[in-house]
Design an enzyme around this catalytic site. Structure first.
Site, PDB file in Angstrom:
ATOM      1  CG  PHE A 174      -1.821  -1.197   1.342  1.00 38.30           C
ATOM      2  CD1 PHE A 174      -3.007  -1.312   0.621  1.00 38.30           C
ATOM      3  CD2 PHE A 174      -1.439  -2.251   2.172  1.00 38.30           C
ATOM      4  CE1 PHE A 174      -3.809  -2.441   0.755  1.00 38.30           C
ATOM      5  CE2 PHE A 174      -2.230  -3.385   2.301  1.00 38.30           C
ATOM      6  CZ  PHE A 174      -3.422  -3.483   1.591  1.00 38.30           C
ATOM      7  CG  ASN A 221      -6.199  -7.035  -4.424  1.00 38.62           C
ATOM      8  OD1 ASN A 221      -5.725  -7.278  -3.306  1.00 38.62           O
ATOM      9  ND2 ASN A 221      -7.485  -6.871  -4.625  1.00 38.62           N
ATOM     10  CB  CYS A 282      -5.182   5.205   9.176  1.00 35.03           C
ATOM     11  SG  CYS A 282      -5.835   4.545   7.649  1.00 35.03           S
TER      12      CYS A 282
HETATM   13  N1  SAH Z   1       1.724   4.221   2.679  1.00 31.32           N
HETATM   14  C1  SAH Z   1       1.212   5.352   1.935  1.00 31.32           C
HETATM   15  C2  SAH Z   1      -0.257   5.605   2.175  1.00 31.32           C
HETATM   16  C3  SAH Z   1      -1.166   4.454   1.846  1.00 31.32           C
HETATM   17  S1  SAH Z   1      -2.817   4.942   1.588  1.00 31.32           S
HETATM   18  C4  SAH Z   1       2.024   6.594   2.291  1.00 31.32           C
HETATM   19  O1  SAH Z   1       2.655   6.606   3.336  1.00 31.32           O
HETATM   20  O2  SAH Z   1       2.003   7.547   1.520  1.00 31.32           O
HETATM   21  C5  SAH Z   1      -3.538   3.459   1.072  1.00 31.32           C
HETATM   22  C6  SAH Z   1      -3.159   3.022  -0.329  1.00 31.32           C
HETATM   23  O3  SAH Z   1      -3.704   1.741  -0.525  1.00 31.32           O
HETATM   24  C7  SAH Z   1      -3.697   3.889  -1.469  1.00 31.32           C
HETATM   25  O4  SAH Z   1      -2.615   4.326  -2.244  1.00 31.32           O
HETATM   26  C8  SAH Z   1      -4.593   2.938  -2.284  1.00 31.32           C
HETATM   27  O5  SAH Z   1      -4.435   3.131  -3.678  1.00 31.32           O
HETATM   28  C9  SAH Z   1      -4.048   1.604  -1.882  1.00 31.32           C
HETATM   29  N2  SAH Z   1      -4.964   0.457  -1.950  1.00 31.32           N
HETATM   30  C10 SAH Z   1      -6.242   0.386  -1.515  1.00 31.32           C
HETATM   31  N3  SAH Z   1      -6.708  -0.875  -1.655  1.00 31.32           N
HETATM   32  C11 SAH Z   1      -5.695  -1.614  -2.181  1.00 31.32           C
HETATM   33  C12 SAH Z   1      -5.544  -2.984  -2.534  1.00 31.32           C
HETATM   34  N4  SAH Z   1      -6.540  -3.864  -2.365  1.00 31.32           N
HETATM   35  N5  SAH Z   1      -4.356  -3.392  -3.031  1.00 31.32           N
HETATM   36  C13 SAH Z   1      -3.328  -2.526  -3.187  1.00 31.32           C
HETATM   37  N6  SAH Z   1      -3.415  -1.228  -2.862  1.00 31.32           N
HETATM   38  C14 SAH Z   1      -4.584  -0.769  -2.368  1.00 31.32           C
END
Ligand code: SAH
Length: 336
Positions: A174, A221, A282
């Site tokens: 993520f 994903n 979060c």
């Molecule tokens: N770690 C990042 C913030 C993450 S926010 C930082 O510090 O800047 C959450 C992220 O999860 C988003 O970018 C969103 O696109 C991603 N996301 C949401 N569901 C997801 C999934 N099933 N698989 C991969 N990424 C996902």
């Protein structure tokens, strides 16, 4: 509380208890589930004056507690109305002398609050993009693009902590625009960042170039990828998990905890002996105790003893107010 029929939305109201004892002053919302938002324990005669003072105090506090950055959340604003908006814009302009102010609108919230629709736009200046830095790492930023406000400033100190513990091969799950990845890249021999959003990864790649790092960005994903990688026996020295909020309300707490457990179990499985997992949540509705319990169960399923190296929260520009438990939402555990 008074009968609400006569009170216009956004009005400044006195709040009294059932015996008529004065409790403080609030802003009234005619449509939100949160009918009143307390703004002062005293009487408020001059709302614009109060807003100006609060903004000054908010800036002074952040100047005192933040280091190594030129990007922070200045203030959290509860309500919108045209006079308040003008006051906020003018005070921010006076105090911070910004080249630009961008107004980012959440249409869903405006609808919930029955506020007139408004488009996101520049309220001052001509440019919505810039470069900011945290802990010496630089990031492209466009205030009119990206999720939320386009940067996760609440993780600033956790990025620095992750960098302190990071080594070897790292996986940032993520990763969004690379907040953790780019910090890990300062220490690690190889960093891979995973996100399902292609546009986030495009900015992440520009951020890597800006800092002179090479990171492998993987559009996938995260649940599928972690399952496949764990099944394939892949191993890492450093893993970061920073998923979006799974528990949007108390009702889906159980489902959310199952999601967190699945991710953390797979990550722990892929951690080399002596490796470090930096794992975040979060969701306000997942308490620190819930989160620790979930981690403990995941480690238990793997029969893996786990040390809590650090239990961390959110950056001080997202202050935790004693007596307002809702303000503490971010959990970041460093475990090994
Ligand atoms: N770690 C990042 C913030 C993450 S926010 C930082 O510090 O800047 C959450 C992220 O999860 C988003 O970018 C969103 O696109 C991603 N996301 C949401 N569901 C997801 C999934 N099933 N698989 C991969 N990424 C996902």
């Amino acid at each position: 509380m008074v009968s609400s029929d006569a009170v216009p939305p956004g009005a400044v109201v006195d709040v009294v208890d059932e015996r008529g004892k004065f409790l403080g002053t609030a802003l009234y919302s005619s449509s939100s589930q949160i009918a009143i938002r307390m703004i002062s324990p005293g009487k408020v005669e001059d709302l614009p004056g109060l807003v100006r003072k609060r903004i000054q105090a908010a800036i002074a506090y952040r100047e005192q507690v933040l280091r190594e950055t030129d990007a922070y959340r200045v203030v959290f604003k509860a309500m919108d109305s045209e006079p308040l908006r003008q006051t906020v814009l003018s005070e921010l302009g006076d105090r911070l002398k910004p080249a630009a102010i961008v107004e980012r609108v959440d249409p869903r919230v405006r609808e919930l609050e029955q506020l007139p629709a408004r488009a996101s736009s520049l309220a001052l200046g001509e440019k919505s993009n810039t470069v900011f830095s945290m802990n010496g790492v630089r990031f492209h930023f466009d205030a009119l693009l990206g999720q939320k406000t386009g940067a996760f400033l609440d993780q600033r100190e956790n990025y620095a902590a992750a960098q302190r513990y990071a080594r070897g091969e790292a996986l940032d799950v993520f990763c969004y625009q690379g907040g953790f990845s780019l910090h890990l890249a300062q220490q690690c021999s190889k960093v891979s960042g995973v996100d399902s959003s292609r546009s986030a990864l495009e900015v992440a790649e520009r951020n890597a170039a800006l800092n002179g790092h090479e990171v492998e960005w993987i559009e996938a994903n995260a649940f599928d990828l972690l399952r496949d990688y764990a099944d394939a026996g892949r191993q890492y020295d450093t893993i970061v998990l920073d998923p979006p909020a799974f528990a949007r309300s108390k009702r889906n707490l159980e489902t959310a905890l199952r999601g967190y457990k699945e991710l953390n179990l797979r990550a722990l499985k892929m951690l080399r002996p002596g490796g470090v997992l930096i794992t975040c949540s979060c969701s306000y509705h997942v308490s620190q105790a819930d989160f620790a319990q979930m981690l403990s169960e995941a480690a238990g399923d793997l029969r893996k003893p786990l040390r809590v190296v650090e239990r961390r929260g959110q950056s001080p520009d997202h202050p935790v107010l004693l007596g307002v438990p809702e303000t503490a939402y971010l959990k970041c555990f460093v475990v090994s």
